[in-house]
Write an enzyme that holds these catalytic residues in place. Structure first.
Site, PDB file in Angstrom:
ATOM      1  CG  HIS A  77      -1.986   1.040   1.142  1.00  0.00           C
ATOM      2  ND1 HIS A  77      -1.725   2.358   1.452  1.00  0.00           N
ATOM      3  CD2 HIS A  77      -3.276   0.982   0.758  1.00  0.00           C
ATOM      4  CE1 HIS A  77      -2.850   3.055   1.249  1.00  0.00           C
ATOM      5  NE2 HIS A  77      -3.797   2.247   0.833  1.00  0.00           N
ATOM      6  CD  GLU A 102      -5.384   1.428  -3.232  1.00  0.00           C
ATOM      7  OE1 GLU A 102      -6.549   1.437  -2.865  1.00  0.00           O
ATOM      8  OE2 GLU A 102      -4.425   1.572  -2.455  1.00  0.00           O
TER       9      GLU A 102
END
Ligand code: PEP
Length: 269
Positions: A102, A174
């Site tokens: 992430h 993302e």
């Protein structure tokens, strides 16, 4: 023809105290209790990633098909690794998915694509499906270098991983500038980038076994109740990684209900 499923995962980041986790699941469990399209649907998989200390309470409060994920995990085994969490600890609690790479772990904890590669290998060899985050910065997006950037990330992250294991991975596209910003690329851009990501897997596929069509690609970055249906209608998007909107049970259930897997479920089949 590939039979991809829909995955919708909530990333709770550093939110929710013990009593908030309990309240969340009371409400969430109630909202989905009688909904076969969620509870009996083999094509719709959902879950939440609490921070590490929230994992155990979440496991206790979550019911049925709800998965609990880890937000991150180290690539090391047992030993002198202060502050880390290992795959075997996730195995002990039967955690089947872990978010890896992430952008916030890259920004605040120095995570890198090389490290993500090591972690992905460890997870895949220990029956944990990695939800691997990739995505470009605003600068890269503006200079139209997104594809080149993502191709390089994919090359590094999947280096020396066998075809059958690559197919088990979930990729979360993302864009860094979309996370928590309320901004998203256009639907057209997301579809084109997801297609590009899919096709990048051909690079590894010397046996031409269509892994590009089997790999699951999620979109993440300001997904919410208003845009979920449009995002999940895109051909190459197989679900969502949701931050802010996953903190509210009503919003998350609304997002689940907007998936094609929910709408198309025929429980009598
Ligand atoms: C995330 O944290 O992965 C994310 C997509 O956050 P948000 O939905 O809040 O942009």
């Amino acid at each position: 023809m590939s039979q991809r499923k829909t995955y919708i995962f909530g990333n709770w980041k550093l939110h929710k105290k013990f009593n908030e986790i309990s309240l969340f699941f009371k409400h969430f469990n109630y909202l989905i209790k009688k909904d076969k399209r969620i509870n009996k649907n083999p094509n719709l998989i959902h879950g939440f990633a609490p921070s590490h200390l929230g994992i155990l309470p979440a496991i206790n409060f979550a019911k049925g098909k709800t998965n609990i994920l880890a937000q991150d995990v180290g690539c090391n085994n047992i030993g002198a690794f202060t502050g880390q969490v290992a795959f075997w600890q996730l195995n002990e609690f039967k955690i089947n998915y872990a978010i890896v790479g992430h952008s916030e772990t890259r920004k605040y904890l120095g995570n890198s694509d090389e490290n993500v590669n090591k972690t992905v290998k460890v997870l895949l060899n220990n029956n944990i499906i990695p939800v691997i985050c990739i995505g470009e910065s605003l600068e890269t997006y503006k200079s139209k270098q997104t594809n080149a950037f993502l191709a390089q990330q994919i090359k590094t992250i999947f280096k020396d991983i066998s075809l059958d294991l690559i197919q088990k991975c979930i990729i979360a596209y993302e864009p860094l500038w979309a996370i928590g910003s309320g901004k998203t690329p256009t639907l057209d851009e997301i579809q084109q980038i997801a297609r590009f990501i899919r096709q990048s897997f051909k690079f590894f596929d010397d046996k031409q076994s269509n892994i590009d069509e089997n790999v699951h690609i999620l979109y993440g970055g300001s997904a919410n109740v208003k845009n979920a249906s449009d995002l999940m209608s895109l051909n190459d998007i197989d679900g969502l990684l949701v931050g802010g909107a996953s903190l509210d049970p009503t919003a998350f259930v609304s997002i689940l209900k907007q998936s094609k897997a929910y709408k198309n479920f025929n429980g009598n089949k």
